[in-house]
Write a protein that holds these residues in place. Sequence first.
Motif, PDB file in Angstrom:
ATOM      1  N   ILE A  63     -12.956  51.236   8.818  1.00  0.00           N
ATOM      2  CA  ILE A  63     -13.804  50.382   9.649  1.00  0.00           C
ATOM      3  C   ILE A  63     -13.436  50.593  11.119  1.00  0.00           C
ATOM      4  CG2 ILE A  63     -14.398  47.984  10.205  1.00  0.00           C
ATOM      5  CD1 ILE A  63     -13.749  47.333   7.259  1.00  0.00           C
ATOM      6  N   VAL A  64     -14.429  50.580  11.967  1.00  0.00           N
ATOM      7  CA  VAL A  64     -14.219  50.769  13.406  1.00  0.00           C
ATOM      8  C   VAL A  64     -14.244  49.392  14.074  1.00  0.00           C
ATOM      9  CG1 VAL A  64     -15.053  51.863  15.506  1.00  0.00           C
ATOM     10  CG2 VAL A  64     -15.327  53.022  13.299  1.00  0.00           C
ATOM     11  N   VAL A  65     -13.175  49.066  14.783  1.00  0.00           N
ATOM     12  CA  VAL A  65     -13.033  47.749  15.385  1.00  0.00           C
ATOM     13  C   VAL A  65     -13.109  47.866  16.906  1.00  0.00           C
ATOM     14  CG1 VAL A  65     -11.608  45.678  15.520  1.00  0.00           C
ATOM     15  CG2 VAL A  65     -11.533  47.097  13.475  1.00  0.00           C
ATOM     16  N   CYS A  80      -4.047  48.244  13.867  1.00  0.00           N
ATOM     17  CA  CYS A  80      -5.245  48.685  13.155  1.00  0.00           C
ATOM     18  C   CYS A  80      -5.126  50.143  12.719  1.00  0.00           C
ATOM     19  CB  CYS A  80      -6.475  48.492  14.039  1.00  0.00           C
ATOM     20  SG  CYS A  80      -7.002  46.773  14.229  1.00  0.00           S
ATOM     21  N   HIS A  81      -4.650  50.999  13.607  1.00  0.00           N
ATOM     22  CA  HIS A  81      -4.499  52.412  13.252  1.00  0.00           C
ATOM     23  C   HIS A  81      -3.521  52.583  12.096  1.00  0.00           C
ATOM     24  CE1 HIS A  81      -5.803  53.586  17.602  1.00  0.00           C
ATOM     25  NE2 HIS A  81      -6.836  53.374  16.816  1.00  0.00           N
ATOM     26  N   SER A  82      -2.436  51.817  12.101  1.00  0.00           N
ATOM     27  CA  SER A  82      -1.432  51.909  11.038  1.00  0.00           C
ATOM     28  C   SER A  82      -2.006  51.513   9.682  1.00  0.00           C
ATOM     29  CB  SER A  82      -0.227  51.027  11.359  1.00  0.00           C
ATOM     30  OG  SER A  82       0.434  51.477  12.521  1.00  0.00           O
ATOM     31  N   LEU A  83      -3.010  50.646   9.693  1.00  0.00           N
ATOM     32  CA  LEU A  83      -3.583  50.146   8.452  1.00  0.00           C
ATOM     33  C   LEU A  83      -4.918  50.810   8.107  1.00  0.00           C
ATOM     34  CD1 LEU A  83      -2.616  46.413   8.949  1.00  0.00           C
ATOM     35  CD2 LEU A  83      -1.785  47.912   7.145  1.00  0.00           C
ATOM     36  N   GLY A  84      -5.206  51.938   8.753  1.00  0.00           N
ATOM     37  CA  GLY A  84      -6.360  52.733   8.352  1.00  0.00           C
ATOM     38  C   GLY A  84      -7.674  52.367   9.003  1.00  0.00           C
ATOM     39  N   PHE A  85      -7.627  51.689  10.142  1.00  0.00           N
ATOM     40  CA  PHE A  85      -8.835  51.399  10.907  1.00  0.00           C
ATOM     41  C   PHE A  85      -8.991  52.434  12.010  1.00  0.00           C
ATOM     42  CE2 PHE A  85      -7.900  47.467   8.897  1.00  0.00           C
ATOM     43  CZ  PHE A  85      -9.067  46.734   8.821  1.00  0.00           C
ATOM     44  N   GLN A  86     -10.202  52.515  12.529  1.00  0.00           N
ATOM     45  CA  GLN A  86     -10.459  53.237  13.769  1.00  0.00           C
ATOM     46  C   GLN A  86     -10.775  52.210  14.848  1.00  0.00           C
ATOM     47  OE1 GLN A  86     -13.124  56.718  13.263  1.00  0.00           O
ATOM     48  NE2 GLN A  86     -13.011  56.297  11.064  1.00  0.00           N
ATOM     49  N   THR A  87     -10.658  52.598  16.099  1.00  0.00           N
ATOM     50  CA  THR A  87     -10.909  51.643  17.174  1.00  0.00           C
ATOM     51  C   THR A  87     -11.796  52.247  18.249  1.00  0.00           C
ATOM     52  OG1 THR A  87      -8.895  52.288  18.355  1.00  0.00           O
ATOM     53  CG2 THR A  87      -8.718  50.438  16.822  1.00  0.00           C
ATOM     54  N   VAL A  88     -12.551  51.365  18.874  1.00  0.00           N
ATOM     55  CA  VAL A  88     -13.274  51.671  20.100  1.00  0.00           C
ATOM     56  C   VAL A  88     -12.785  50.668  21.129  1.00  0.00           C
ATOM     57  CG1 VAL A  88     -15.517  51.638  21.252  1.00  0.00           C
ATOM     58  CG2 VAL A  88     -15.306  52.662  18.986  1.00  0.00           C
ATOM     59  N   ARG A  89     -12.318  51.140  22.276  1.00  0.00           N
ATOM     60  CA  ARG A  89     -11.732  50.261  23.272  1.00  0.00           C
ATOM     61  C   ARG A  89     -12.777  49.898  24.317  1.00  0.00           C
ATOM     62  NH1 ARG A  89      -6.219  50.537  23.076  1.00  0.00           N
ATOM     63  NH2 ARG A  89      -6.348  48.522  24.141  1.00  0.00           N
ATOM     64  N   GLY A  90     -12.908  48.611  24.592  1.00  0.00           N
ATOM     65  CA  GLY A  90     -13.841  48.155  25.613  1.00  0.00           C
ATOM     66  C   GLY A  90     -14.100  46.674  25.485  1.00  0.00           C
ATOM     67  N   SER A  91     -14.568  46.064  26.571  1.00  0.00           N
ATOM     68  CA  SER A  91     -14.915  44.645  26.576  1.00  0.00           C
ATOM     69  C   SER A  91     -15.969  44.427  27.648  1.00  0.00           C
ATOM     70  CB  SER A  91     -13.677  43.790  26.877  1.00  0.00           C
ATOM     71  OG  SER A  91     -13.189  44.057  28.174  1.00  0.00           O
ATOM     72  N   SER A  92     -16.381  43.184  27.840  1.00  0.00           N
ATOM     73  CA  SER A  92     -17.416  42.888  28.826  1.00  0.00           C
ATOM     74  C   SER A  92     -16.984  43.248  30.242  1.00  0.00           C
ATOM     75  CB  SER A  92     -17.791  41.404  28.764  1.00  0.00           C
ATOM     76  OG  SER A  92     -16.644  40.595  28.970  1.00  0.00           O
TER      77      SER A  92
END
Length: 222
Positions: A63-65, A80-92
């Motif tokens: 899942i991408v968070v 999240c990366h350690s537990l098998g997630f992907q990430t997209v970094r950003g906010s308002s």
Amino acid sequence: MFKIRILSFLACVYIRWVGWTSRIIWVNRSVRDELEAAGKGFIYAFWHGRQAFLTYLHRGEGIVVLISKSADGEIIARVCHSLGFQTVRGSSSRGASEAVLRLQDILKSGGRIGITPDGPRGPLREVQPGALYLAQMTGCPIVPLAYGARKKWVFKGWDEFIVPKPFNRIAIMYGEPISVAADDSLATKALELKRALNFVAHEVDVIAQGDCYEEPVGLPTL
């Protein structure tokens, strides 16, 4: 950076320990299973204060968070990366446009993403338009999601962040999917999503405390 690495490592170990020692109760899991079987992208939405243990419950699923570019966000991203997630970094306030475009592409390709509608700064349990906008632009549904724990710490920050304790009873619930059509009012849909998120949060808190409802569940895997 060393401090962030240590904190994220300890957080990951702790989350796994809680998962290994706790009884997990799944509610309405068929909602998730049916959407996954359909092969279409969808959006998990959950309150900012209830994200910690979701990393264990959905570990290894790719899942991408969406995570902010703050220092706290860096710790969360590493966990999240350690537990098998992907990430997209950003906010308002930082990297919003790039993040939105990336998340749109992921959803259109059949991926699943996770968003905290009241994050990263609040107000508490108030839905910001990001998840709704993505649902409207891609045609992908939003799945309200929450977990509750019988034994927990609740920190007094703006988001009332919940950290479950080990040797626990933990419930996770999926709400009915919410669709956002092209002509829907985002303000109206925000109220619908807020009600749905508050409902699943209330239900899992009740379930985690007693024996009112259970679905068969196997032992957690390591």
